[in-house]
Design a protein around this motif. Structure first.
Motif, PDB file in Angstrom:
ATOM      1  N   ILE A 131       0.839  -1.205   0.000  1.00  0.00           N
ATOM      2  CA  ILE A 131       0.000   0.000   0.000  1.00  0.00           C
ATOM      3  C   ILE A 131       0.867   1.244   0.000  1.00  0.00           C
ATOM      4  N   LEU A 132       1.912   1.243   0.807  1.00  0.00           N
ATOM      5  CA  LEU A 132       2.827   2.390   0.837  1.00  0.00           C
ATOM      6  C   LEU A 132       3.527   2.561  -0.509  1.00  0.00           C
ATOM      7  N   GLU A 133       3.829   1.456  -1.166  1.00  0.00           N
ATOM      8  CA  GLU A 133       4.462   1.550  -2.476  1.00  0.00           C
ATOM      9  C   GLU A 133       3.518   2.158  -3.498  1.00  0.00           C
ATOM     10  N   ARG A 134       2.248   1.747  -3.493  1.00  0.00           N
ATOM     11  CA  ARG A 134       1.277   2.292  -4.453  1.00  0.00           C
ATOM     12  C   ARG A 134       1.068   3.779  -4.214  1.00  0.00           C
ATOM     13  N   ALA A 135       1.140   4.194  -2.957  1.00  0.00           N
ATOM     14  CA  ALA A 135       0.950   5.611  -2.635  1.00  0.00           C
ATOM     15  C   ALA A 135       2.239   6.409  -2.741  1.00  0.00           C
ATOM     16  N   LEU A 136       3.358   5.752  -3.109  1.00  0.00           N
ATOM     17  CA  LEU A 136       4.668   6.402  -3.223  1.00  0.00           C
ATOM     18  C   LEU A 136       5.075   7.050  -1.898  1.00  0.00           C
ATOM     19  N   MET A 137       4.865   6.298  -0.801  1.00  0.00           N
ATOM     20  CA  MET A 137       5.155   6.829   0.528  1.00  0.00           C
ATOM     21  C   MET A 137       6.015   5.872   1.345  1.00  0.00           C
ATOM     22  N   THR A 138       6.856   5.101   0.687  1.00  0.00           N
ATOM     23  CA  THR A 138       7.718   4.176   1.416  1.00  0.00           C
ATOM     24  C   THR A 138       8.786   4.900   2.227  1.00  0.00           C
ATOM     25  N   ASP A 139       9.118   6.122   1.875  1.00  0.00           N
ATOM     26  CA  ASP A 139      10.143   6.886   2.589  1.00  0.00           C
ATOM     27  C   ASP A 139       9.547   8.053   3.362  1.00  0.00           C
ATOM     28  N   CYS A 140       8.268   7.982   3.684  1.00  0.00           N
ATOM     29  CA  CYS A 140       7.611   9.084   4.383  1.00  0.00           C
ATOM     30  C   CYS A 140       8.010   9.105   5.853  1.00  0.00           C
ATOM     31  N   GLN A 141       7.757  10.233   6.494  1.00  0.00           N
ATOM     32  CA  GLN A 141       8.055  10.388   7.913  1.00  0.00           C
ATOM     33  C   GLN A 141       6.916   9.797   8.744  1.00  0.00           C
ATOM     34  N   PRO A 142       7.194   8.858   9.659  1.00  0.00           N
ATOM     35  CA  PRO A 142       6.118   8.239  10.449  1.00  0.00           C
ATOM     36  C   PRO A 142       5.449   9.236  11.394  1.00  0.00           C
ATOM     37  N   MET A 143       4.196   8.937  11.746  1.00  0.00           N
ATOM     38  CA  MET A 143       3.420   9.733  12.683  1.00  0.00           C
ATOM     39  C   MET A 143       2.956   8.844  13.834  1.00  0.00           C
ATOM     40  N   THR A 158     -10.813  21.414  -2.467  1.00  0.00           N
ATOM     41  CA  THR A 158     -10.496  21.120  -3.870  1.00  0.00           C
ATOM     42  C   THR A 158     -10.690  19.634  -4.147  1.00  0.00           C
ATOM     43  N   PRO A 159     -11.453  19.285  -5.171  1.00  0.00           N
ATOM     44  CA  PRO A 159     -11.668  17.855  -5.466  1.00  0.00           C
ATOM     45  C   PRO A 159     -10.360  17.153  -5.809  1.00  0.00           C
ATOM     46  N   VAL A 160     -10.280  15.891  -5.443  1.00  0.00           N
ATOM     47  CA  VAL A 160      -9.107  15.079  -5.759  1.00  0.00           C
ATOM     48  C   VAL A 160      -9.037  14.868  -7.271  1.00  0.00           C
ATOM     49  N   ALA A 161      -7.842  14.982  -7.837  1.00  0.00           N
ATOM     50  CA  ALA A 161      -7.684  14.853  -9.287  1.00  0.00           C
ATOM     51  C   ALA A 161      -8.043  13.454  -9.776  1.00  0.00           C
ATOM     52  N   ASP A 162      -7.720  12.443  -8.986  1.00  0.00           N
ATOM     53  CA  ASP A 162      -7.998  11.056  -9.374  1.00  0.00           C
ATOM     54  C   ASP A 162      -8.778  10.375  -8.251  1.00  0.00           C
ATOM     55  N   PRO A 163     -10.107  10.460  -8.250  1.00  0.00           N
ATOM     56  CA  PRO A 163     -10.900   9.820  -7.187  1.00  0.00           C
ATOM     57  C   PRO A 163     -10.722   8.310  -7.121  1.00  0.00           C
ATOM     58  N   SER A 164     -10.450   7.683  -8.269  1.00  0.00           N
ATOM     59  CA  SER A 164     -10.262   6.238  -8.271  1.00  0.00           C
ATOM     60  C   SER A 164      -9.037   5.842  -7.457  1.00  0.00           C
ATOM     61  N   PHE A 165      -7.993   6.619  -7.527  1.00  0.00           N
ATOM     62  CA  PHE A 165      -6.786   6.353  -6.746  1.00  0.00           C
ATOM     63  C   PHE A 165      -7.089   6.480  -5.249  1.00  0.00           C
ATOM     64  N   PHE A 166      -7.883   7.481  -4.885  1.00  0.00           N
ATOM     65  CA  PHE A 166      -8.284   7.668  -3.491  1.00  0.00           C
ATOM     66  C   PHE A 166      -9.095   6.466  -3.006  1.00  0.00           C
ATOM     67  N   ARG A 167     -10.069   6.033  -3.795  1.00  0.00           N
ATOM     68  CA  ARG A 167     -10.901   4.902  -3.399  1.00  0.00           C
ATOM     69  C   ARG A 167     -10.082   3.615  -3.297  1.00  0.00           C
ATOM     70  N   GLY A 168      -9.092   3.463  -4.172  1.00  0.00           N
ATOM     71  CA  GLY A 168      -8.248   2.280  -4.109  1.00  0.00           C
ATOM     72  C   GLY A 168      -7.438   2.221  -2.822  1.00  0.00           C
ATOM     73  N   LEU A 169      -6.902   3.375  -2.403  1.00  0.00           N
ATOM     74  CA  LEU A 169      -6.142   3.424  -1.154  1.00  0.00           C
ATOM     75  C   LEU A 169      -7.024   3.095   0.044  1.00  0.00           C
ATOM     76  N   VAL A 170      -8.204   3.716   0.103  1.00  0.00           N
ATOM     77  CA  VAL A 170      -9.104   3.486   1.232  1.00  0.00           C
ATOM     78  C   VAL A 170      -9.582   2.035   1.250  1.00  0.00           C
ATOM     79  N   GLY A 171      -9.883   1.481   0.076  1.00  0.00           N
ATOM     80  CA  GLY A 171     -10.301   0.086   0.016  1.00  0.00           C
ATOM     81  C   GLY A 171      -9.215  -0.859   0.500  1.00  0.00           C
ATOM     82  N   ALA A 172      -7.965  -0.560   0.170  1.00  0.00           N
ATOM     83  CA  ALA A 172      -6.860  -1.387   0.644  1.00  0.00           C
ATOM     84  C   ALA A 172      -6.703  -1.278   2.157  1.00  0.00           C
ATOM     85  N   LEU A 173      -6.905  -0.083   2.694  1.00  0.00           N
ATOM     86  CA  LEU A 173      -6.816   0.099   4.144  1.00  0.00           C
ATOM     87  C   LEU A 173      -7.937  -0.641   4.873  1.00  0.00           C
TER      88      LEU A 173
END
Length: 397
Positions: A131-143, A158-173
């Motif tokens: 999931i982190l790889e798909r979101a390009l966040m493997t090197d992000c700062q942890p919280m 502002t609407p998300v440019a790619d709603p399908s990408f957003f739904r894919g991330l949430v579905g994976a979570l």
């Protein structure tokens, strides 16, 4: 008419339960090999049930037992070991199905199983990393927490440019919450904005992923040295939704000291009092306990004592034992009758627990860093054991 195909970003999820069962238990042909390929999943389920009944009948006749349990850990016959019973049961299944023993369980539907001397550890570390790889966040700062204490969803509409990408991330979570109860509330909250996500909602998803990066090795640690008593914690956040003012139901159930189910869900209607919100949550939890009791009974696992339901609202607890309707509680009569009936039958016991020790609190509202760390331990969430000693590499304290 040609059906429309939605071009959405999809994540590689494991096979469904029916597909797995049909793959592992494909019936043998009695006459010709072509006949087995025409078996439906219902035929396979029926054949499996018939085989189990035949096994139990043979055991009753051979050993003179009145009630035979399946050879699972926790229900052994005194004259045979676990391994011998499982081998015998495997031979019975092999006479009806084309199957083979794959050895000790280590992966199942994307869940990694690590067996230990006193139990097992369930995690989805590899799946979380994809999931982190798909979101390009493997090197992000942890919280340290999945959601900020002061959440403002109107900061950027502002609407998300790619709603399908957003739904894919949430579905994976959502699938990740199978082994991560600490993510249930945050994922349930952000799932309510799938239809028209904004950049503020996308920032919430990124915050969850940053928390996931810091706790990527966490999973459920289940112990074998525990009782088989059922208990549950129920809570509700009255009018917690700032948009609809609906309440959030949260509960978690335990078998002994092991958590086995949990839920974070917005209630379908607006509650006019905190008692109503809490009592509805108790009704949902009571139904969950009833269902789990039936499951344990089908598995021939005895329950030594009555299931206990813990709540922190005294008014709701009084309604479970006092058969008198107040004017302000008539509108929750349906839920009242169900819980009150379970208590009157002796199938459920309700007890009070302080708000500080209310484990279901994590499923109803945003947690601070200290409270989240406290609840993680009580909900059986621990880092996966690693021989390299690097399982705490990204843990944020």
């Amino acid at each position: 008419m040609t059906p429309r195909i939605r071009n959405e970003v999809s994540f590689e999820t494991p096979k469904t339960r029916k597909e797995t069962i049909h793959m592992q238990f494909k019936g043998k042909a009695k006459v010709e090999d072509d006949e087995s390929s025409n078996e439906t999943p219902r035929d396979v389920d029926w054949k499996l049930a018939r085989t189990v009944q035949r096994y139990q009948k043979e055991q009753e006749e051979d050993y003179g037992l009145d009630d035979v349990s399946l050879p699972v850990r926790g229900n052994p016959r005194k004259d045979l070991s676990h391994e011998v019973q499982i081998a015998q049961f495997g031979q019975v299944l092999g006479s009806e199905f084309s199957m083979k023993d794959l050895g000790p369980l280590h992966h199942f539907l994307g869940i990694e199983v690590q067996t230990m001397a006193d139990g097992m550890h369930l995690s989805q570390t590899h799946y979380a990393y994809t999931i982190l790889e798909r979101a390009l966040m493997t090197d992000c700062q942890p919280m340290p927490t999945p959601m900020a204490q002061k959440l403002d969803l109107t900061s950027d509409d502002t609407p998300v440019a790619d709603p399908s990408f957003f739904r894919g991330l949430v579905g994976a979570l959502q699938y990740l919450t199978l082994t991560r109860p600490d993510l249930s509330y945050s994922v349930n909250f952000i799932s309510q904005f799938m239809h028209s996500p904004t950049m503020a909602h996308f920032k919430c998803v990124r915050r969850i992923l940053r928390y996931l990066k810091g706790t990527i090795h966490f999973g459920l640690s289940l112990t074998a040295n525990t009782s088989l008593d059922l208990c549950a914690f129920s809570d509700a956040d009255w009018a917690g939704c700032p948009t609809t003012r609906r309440s959030t139901t949260g509960y978690c159930t335990f078998l002994g000291s092991n958590i086995i189910s949990w839920c974070a869900k917005k209630q379908s209607t607006v509650a006019r009092s905190s008692t109503e919100a809490e009592y509805r949550a108790m009704a949902h939890t009571a139904a969950e306990l009833t269902w789990l009791s039936y499951i344990l009974a089908d598995l021939h696992i005895p329950i030594s004592r009555t299931p206990v339901l813990y709540g922190d609202n005294l008014s709701a607890l009084y309604l479970t034992v006092k058969p008198v309707f107040h004017a302000r509680s008539k509108h929750i009569e349906l839920d009242y009758h169900y819980v009150r009936e379970r208590v009157a039958q002796g199938a459920l016991v309700t007890k009070h627990v302080s708000t500080f020790h209310q484990l279901a609190d994590i499923f109803t509202k945003i947690m601070t860093k200290a409270r989240l760390a406290q609840f993680r331990t009580k909900l059986c969430l621990q880092p996966r054991h690693s021989l390299r000693g690097d399982n705490n590499e990204y843990v944020v304290e």
